[in-house]
Scaffold this motif. Structure first.
Motif, PDB file in Angstrom:
ATOM      1  N   PHE A 198      21.626  -8.525  14.078  1.00  0.00           N
ATOM      2  CA  PHE A 198      20.760  -8.734  15.701  1.00  0.00           C
ATOM      3  C   PHE A 198      20.388 -10.280  15.974  1.00  0.00           C
ATOM      4  O   PHE A 198      20.861 -10.568  16.891  1.00  0.00           O
ATOM      5  CB  PHE A 198      19.660  -7.745  15.671  1.00  0.00           C
ATOM      6  N   ILE A 199      19.802 -10.871  15.004  1.00  0.00           N
ATOM      7  CA  ILE A 199      19.436 -12.309  15.269  1.00  0.00           C
ATOM      8  C   ILE A 199      20.664 -13.034  15.353  1.00  0.00           C
ATOM      9  O   ILE A 199      20.640 -13.797  16.232  1.00  0.00           O
ATOM     10  CB  ILE A 199      18.671 -12.786  13.865  1.00  0.00           C
ATOM     11  N   PHE A 200      21.620 -12.800  14.567  1.00  0.00           N
ATOM     12  CA  PHE A 200      22.920 -13.608  14.813  1.00  0.00           C
ATOM     13  C   PHE A 200      23.327 -13.459  16.220  1.00  0.00           C
ATOM     14  O   PHE A 200      23.768 -14.306  16.888  1.00  0.00           O
ATOM     15  CB  PHE A 200      23.966 -13.080  13.724  1.00  0.00           C
ATOM     16  N   LEU A 201      23.378 -11.913  16.534  1.00  0.00           N
ATOM     17  CA  LEU A 201      24.050 -11.862  17.954  1.00  0.00           C
ATOM     18  C   LEU A 201      23.291 -12.355  19.037  1.00  0.00           C
ATOM     19  O   LEU A 201      23.898 -13.003  19.997  1.00  0.00           O
ATOM     20  CB  LEU A 201      24.094 -10.206  18.276  1.00  0.00           C
ATOM     21  N   PHE A 230      21.683 -15.408  18.690  1.00  0.00           N
ATOM     22  CA  PHE A 230      22.224 -16.776  18.652  1.00  0.00           C
ATOM     23  C   PHE A 230      23.774 -16.856  19.250  1.00  0.00           C
ATOM     24  O   PHE A 230      24.127 -17.630  20.024  1.00  0.00           O
ATOM     25  CB  PHE A 230      22.515 -17.421  17.090  1.00  0.00           C
ATOM     26  N   HIS A 231      24.545 -15.964  18.759  1.00  0.00           N
ATOM     27  CA  HIS A 231      26.019 -15.867  19.322  1.00  0.00           C
ATOM     28  C   HIS A 231      26.281 -15.755  20.762  1.00  0.00           C
ATOM     29  O   HIS A 231      26.933 -16.602  21.324  1.00  0.00           O
ATOM     30  CB  HIS A 231      26.617 -14.681  18.644  1.00  0.00           C
ATOM     31  N   LEU A 232      25.434 -15.119  21.270  1.00  0.00           N
ATOM     32  CA  LEU A 232      25.473 -14.884  22.766  1.00  0.00           C
ATOM     33  C   LEU A 232      24.740 -15.985  23.461  1.00  0.00           C
ATOM     34  O   LEU A 232      25.284 -16.608  24.608  1.00  0.00           O
ATOM     35  CB  LEU A 232      24.726 -13.526  23.112  1.00  0.00           C
ATOM     36  N   GLN A 233      23.677 -16.708  22.927  1.00  0.00           N
ATOM     37  CA  GLN A 233      23.038 -17.829  23.653  1.00  0.00           C
ATOM     38  C   GLN A 233      23.867 -18.869  23.592  1.00  0.00           C
ATOM     39  O   GLN A 233      23.981 -19.779  24.427  1.00  0.00           O
ATOM     40  CB  GLN A 233      21.595 -17.883  22.638  1.00  0.00           C
ATOM     41  N   THR A 234      24.840 -18.984  22.575  1.00  0.00           N
ATOM     42  CA  THR A 234      25.526 -20.263  22.495  1.00  0.00           C
ATOM     43  C   THR A 234      26.896 -20.030  23.219  1.00  0.00           C
ATOM     44  O   THR A 234      26.921 -20.549  24.485  1.00  0.00           O
ATOM     45  CB  THR A 234      25.883 -20.815  21.050  1.00  0.00           C
ATOM     46  N   PHE A 235      27.798 -19.079  22.671  1.00  0.00           N
ATOM     47  CA  PHE A 235      29.105 -19.125  23.035  1.00  0.00           C
ATOM     48  C   PHE A 235      29.076 -18.427  24.684  1.00  0.00           C
ATOM     49  O   PHE A 235      29.682 -18.853  25.457  1.00  0.00           O
ATOM     50  CB  PHE A 235      30.132 -18.508  22.390  1.00  0.00           C
ATOM     51  N   TRP A 236      28.513 -17.223  24.372  1.00  0.00           N
ATOM     52  CA  TRP A 236      28.587 -16.331  25.787  1.00  0.00           C
ATOM     53  C   TRP A 236      28.208 -17.293  26.875  1.00  0.00           C
ATOM     54  O   TRP A 236      28.598 -17.297  27.998  1.00  0.00           O
ATOM     55  CB  TRP A 236      27.884 -14.962  25.464  1.00  0.00           C
ATOM     56  N   TRP A 237      26.939 -17.615  26.747  1.00  0.00           N
ATOM     57  CA  TRP A 237      26.022 -18.398  27.927  1.00  0.00           C
ATOM     58  C   TRP A 237      26.962 -19.531  28.284  1.00  0.00           C
ATOM     59  O   TRP A 237      26.961 -19.963  29.356  1.00  0.00           O
ATOM     60  CB  TRP A 237      24.758 -18.696  27.324  1.00  0.00           C
ATOM     61  N   SER A 238      27.439 -20.362  27.309  1.00  0.00           N
ATOM     62  CA  SER A 238      28.044 -21.753  27.587  1.00  0.00           C
ATOM     63  C   SER A 238      29.388 -21.086  28.689  1.00  0.00           C
ATOM     64  O   SER A 238      29.712 -21.824  29.510  1.00  0.00           O
ATOM     65  CB  SER A 238      28.683 -22.391  26.563  1.00  0.00           C
ATOM     66  N   PHE A 239      30.025 -20.074  28.165  1.00  0.00           N
ATOM     67  CA  PHE A 239      31.327 -19.593  28.871  1.00  0.00           C
ATOM     68  C   PHE A 239      30.855 -19.371  30.232  1.00  0.00           C
ATOM     69  O   PHE A 239      31.765 -19.381  31.282  1.00  0.00           O
ATOM     70  CB  PHE A 239      31.853 -18.530  28.004  1.00  0.00           C
ATOM     71  N   GLN A 240      29.767 -18.765  30.429  1.00  0.00           N
ATOM     72  CA  GLN A 240      29.361 -18.183  31.908  1.00  0.00           C
ATOM     73  C   GLN A 240      29.271 -19.286  32.883  1.00  0.00           C
ATOM     74  O   GLN A 240      29.458 -19.170  33.934  1.00  0.00           O
ATOM     75  CB  GLN A 240      28.036 -17.462  31.642  1.00  0.00           C
ATOM     76  N   LYS A 241      28.664 -20.454  32.250  1.00  0.00           N
ATOM     77  CA  LYS A 241      28.415 -21.917  32.986  1.00  0.00           C
ATOM     78  C   LYS A 241      29.890 -22.418  33.373  1.00  0.00           C
ATOM     79  O   LYS A 241      29.773 -23.410  34.221  1.00  0.00           O
ATOM     80  CB  LYS A 241      27.578 -22.633  32.414  1.00  0.00           C
ATOM     81  N   MET A 242      31.070 -22.150  32.872  1.00  0.00           N
ATOM     82  CA  MET A 242      32.177 -23.133  32.958  1.00  0.00           C
ATOM     83  C   MET A 242      33.076 -22.075  33.849  1.00  0.00           C
ATOM     84  O   MET A 242      33.109 -21.145  33.956  1.00  0.00           O
ATOM     85  CB  MET A 242      32.881 -23.107  31.361  1.00  0.00           C
ATOM     86  N   HIS A 243      33.677 -23.077  34.877  1.00  0.00           N
ATOM     87  CA  HIS A 243      34.435 -22.540  35.741  1.00  0.00           C
ATOM     88  C   HIS A 243      35.877 -23.317  35.980  1.00  0.00           C
ATOM     89  O   HIS A 243      36.064 -24.432  35.225  1.00  0.00           O
ATOM     90  CB  HIS A 243      33.723 -22.569  37.216  1.00  0.00           C
ATOM     91  N   GLY A 244      36.726 -22.646  36.595  1.00  0.00           N
ATOM     92  CA  GLY A 244      37.866 -23.263  37.100  1.00  0.00           C
ATOM     93  C   GLY A 244      39.129 -23.524  36.046  1.00  0.00           C
ATOM     94  O   GLY A 244      38.783 -23.052  34.851  1.00  0.00           O
ATOM     95  N   ASN A 245      40.308 -23.889  36.469  1.00  0.00           N
ATOM     96  CA  ASN A 245      41.572 -23.518  35.548  1.00  0.00           C
ATOM     97  C   ASN A 245      41.459 -24.754  34.384  1.00  0.00           C
ATOM     98  O   ASN A 245      42.212 -24.466  33.222  1.00  0.00           O
ATOM     99  CB  ASN A 245      42.500 -23.748  36.293  1.00  0.00           C
ATOM    100  N   ASP A 246      40.693 -25.712  34.336  1.00  0.00           N
ATOM    101  CA  ASP A 246      40.628 -26.894  33.264  1.00  0.00           C
ATOM    102  C   ASP A 246      39.549 -26.642  32.394  1.00  0.00           C
ATOM    103  O   ASP A 246      39.500 -27.509  31.474  1.00  0.00           O
ATOM    104  CB  ASP A 246      40.785 -28.184  33.841  1.00  0.00           C
ATOM    105  N   TYR A 284      27.678 -18.387  10.463  1.00  0.00           N
ATOM    106  CA  TYR A 284      28.548 -17.025  10.957  1.00  0.00           C
ATOM    107  C   TYR A 284      28.789 -16.324   9.956  1.00  0.00           C
ATOM    108  O   TYR A 284      29.050 -15.049   9.884  1.00  0.00           O
ATOM    109  CB  TYR A 284      29.531 -17.708  11.952  1.00  0.00           C
ATOM    110  N   ILE A 285      29.392 -17.048   8.738  1.00  0.00           N
ATOM    111  CA  ILE A 285      30.135 -16.353   7.707  1.00  0.00           C
ATOM    112  C   ILE A 285      29.017 -15.419   7.063  1.00  0.00           C
ATOM    113  O   ILE A 285      29.247 -14.298   6.523  1.00  0.00           O
ATOM    114  CB  ILE A 285      30.695 -17.473   6.474  1.00  0.00           C
ATOM    115  N   LEU A 286      27.680 -15.951   6.943  1.00  0.00           N
ATOM    116  CA  LEU A 286      26.577 -15.123   6.349  1.00  0.00           C
ATOM    117  C   LEU A 286      26.512 -13.972   6.944  1.00  0.00           C
ATOM    118  O   LEU A 286      26.414 -12.726   6.465  1.00  0.00           O
ATOM    119  CB  LEU A 286      25.326 -15.964   6.066  1.00  0.00           C
TER     120      LEU A 286
END
Ligand code: HEM
Ligand code: SF4
Ligand code: FES
Lengths: 220, 245
Positions: A117-120, A122-138, A161-163
């Motif tokens: 749960f703690i990992f998730l 962190f995982h969402l706060q980094t990758f998912w959240w960053s992806f939400q803020k990115m737009h456009g084809n490049d 991640y591995i642990l």
């Protein structure tokens, strides 16, 4: 409706809820892994994959909402079952050679689950959240995952991640077959199938996930 | 041989309880574990102390009255054996035996090693019976029953209600006991009339008594003196779901 509520208030009903939600989460892992493995195909392949998901926004949002609901159901009933079980054994034994009678991963589901749960978060706060803020084809999603401070080239991130994935594997080592026992389908007739399928879920899928931080963090 | 017994002493339900250590000399390996305790109790009586209370009745492994946690193992270290069937040859000179009562909120300690297992009786009262007239003992093969079903029902009926499953379970779950009782009836024609109400009522009472939720660690199966299989828990789950929907 009352009979349904009553069912989920019973000890077996609560376990059925855990098992259904746990298995749905486990099935989500297949789809998630399939997508993630595109990282091995290079930046273009991965970025196109994420972009194609972005184009399906409404569908993705519905899937995310469902997944959140399933996940919260799993976590809440998990916490509830664990607290009730602690209460049912108010005093423990002076001598308790627990490993003589059960596997450690079956006794530590709340611990492995909580760390996942703690990992998730962190995982969402980094990758998912960053992806939400990115737009456009490049937009370069690959770069974020592989080469940014929150990406796998940061050894701390890769090790975390591995642990966490090893703990997820242990959670599913017990959880997958436990769910079928809870459904009443783990007896002699189905035992073989359940045990074989379990290997896919607790070993092969987590290994697939682990291969990503391992490769991009330490090999590449 | 010399054995050190470290026993849980508790005067009644409401007192605190603590461990006391007693050396026991001249223990023969042919003695049963209970004969060793009898010897220790004689010695305690001679010294003007309270003997250690423990439950036992048949002393031949069939009644389900006995049950002690010995060095963390329900009914001691042997597989498929009740406490009364354990002999001192399973231990060696100088061993310390930590003996504790079954621990569970649903099994409160009455005194020393004796716990109140009336929770099991109330679960049985909730549905562990057949109330339709099934006639006298039928002639063999008058009612055809599949061999597999007959065997499974017979295996389930071997449960003696000792409570070791609850004691061994980290959640104090009674699923193995209830699973065995429900299976024994669900598999046979005589049990069909009350099949659905039985499983619902017995599980309902089990929950009321404060037994925990099963997390499938299977510790119960390892410690059960009658080697009742967790397949009975799977069957209980299935019966409960079928009866609920
Ligand atoms: C991707 C994430 C997860 C997956 C795939 C997953 C999967 C499963 C499965 C299949 C079960 C078995 C259900 C059963 O025994 O009937 C289970 C049980 C459980 N999970 Fe999870 N789980 C996940 C996350 C979590 C989290 C975050 C928690 C923490 C709070 C958690 C806590 C538990 C607990 C306490 C149990 C019950 C233990 C038991 O019955 O032995 N899980 N999980
Ligand atoms: S299932 Fe086994 S351990 Fe549990 S009460 Fe019956 S005989 Fe005892
Ligand atoms: S005293 Fe009867 S089973 Fe042990």
């Amino acid at each position: 409706m009352t009979w349904l509520l009553q069912f989920f208030q019973s000890s077996i009903g609560k376990k059925i809820l855990m098992a259904v939600t746990g298995l749905l989460l486990a099935f989500f892992l297949i789809a998630h892994l399939a997508g993630n493995l595109m990282l091995f195909g290079g930046p273009e392949m991965f970025n196109n994959y994420v972009l194609s998901l972005t184009n399906l926004k409404p569908l993705v949002r519905i899937a995310e909402a469902l997944l959140t609901l399933i996940f919260l159901g799993h976590v809440f009933s998990g916490i509830r079952v664990t607290l009730e079980n602690k209460k049912a054994k108010p005093q423990s034994y002076q001598v308790a050679p627990r490993s003589a009678t059960s596997n450690f991963y079956s006794r530590t589901m709340a611990v492995s689950g909580s760390i996942v749960f703690i990992f998730l978060v962190f995982h969402l706060q980094t990758f998912w959240w960053s992806f939400q803020k990115m737009h456009g084809n490049d937009a370069d999603f690959y770069e974020v995952v592989v080469h940014s401070p929150i990406g796998f080239n940061n050894p701390l991130v890769a090790v975390f991640y591995i642990l966490a994935l090893i703990l997820l594997a242990l959670h599913l080592r017990h959880g997958f077959q436990s769910a079928f026992q809870t459904f009443g389908l783990a007896d002699s007739r189905y035992k073989g199938i359940v045990e074989k399928t379990a290997v896919l879920f607790w070993l092969i899928i987590p290994l697939g996930f682990i291969s990503i931080p391992l490769y991009f963090g330490f090999i590449k | 041989m010399r054995i050190i017994v470290q026993a849980w002493r508790q005067y009644d339900r409401n007192s605190e309880g603590n461990f006391e250590s007693y050396p026991v000399d001249n223990v023969s390996e042919d003695m049963s574990f209970f004969e060793m305790l009898d010897m220790l109790n004689n010695q305690l009586l001679k010294d003007g102390k309270d003997p250690i209370s423990f439950d036992h009745d048949c002393r031949e492994g069939i009644c389900g009255t006995c049950g002690i946690m010995i060095n963390g193992r329900a009914h001691g270290p042997l597989k498929g054996v009740t406490t009364c069937q354990l002999h001192m040859r399973s231990f060696k000179d100088g061993d310390t035996l930590v003996i504790e009562p079954w621990r569970a909120r649903a099994f409160p300690v009455i005194r020393d090693l004796v716990v109140d297992r009336s929770g099991f009786d109330r679960v049985m009262e909730a549905g562990g019976y057949v109330s339709v007239s099934t006639g006298g003992v039928p002639d063999a093969n008058v009612i055809p029953i599949l061999k597999d079903d007959a065997d499974s029902a017979f295996d389930a009926a071997a449960c003696i209600g000792c409570g070791a499953c609850v004691a061994a379970c980290k959640n104090s779950s009674a699923m193995l006991f209830v699973g065995a009782k429900v299976s024994q009836y669900a598999l046979l024609p005589q049990g069909q009339v009350e099949r659905k109400s039985r499983v619902k009522n017995m599980v309902g009472q089990m929950d009321v008594e404060g037994f925990g939720n099963c997390t499938n660690t299977s510790a119960c199966e390892v410690e059960c003196p009658k080697e009742i299989s967790v397949e009975n828990i799977a069957r209980l789950n299935r019966e409960f779901v079928k009866a609920s929907f």
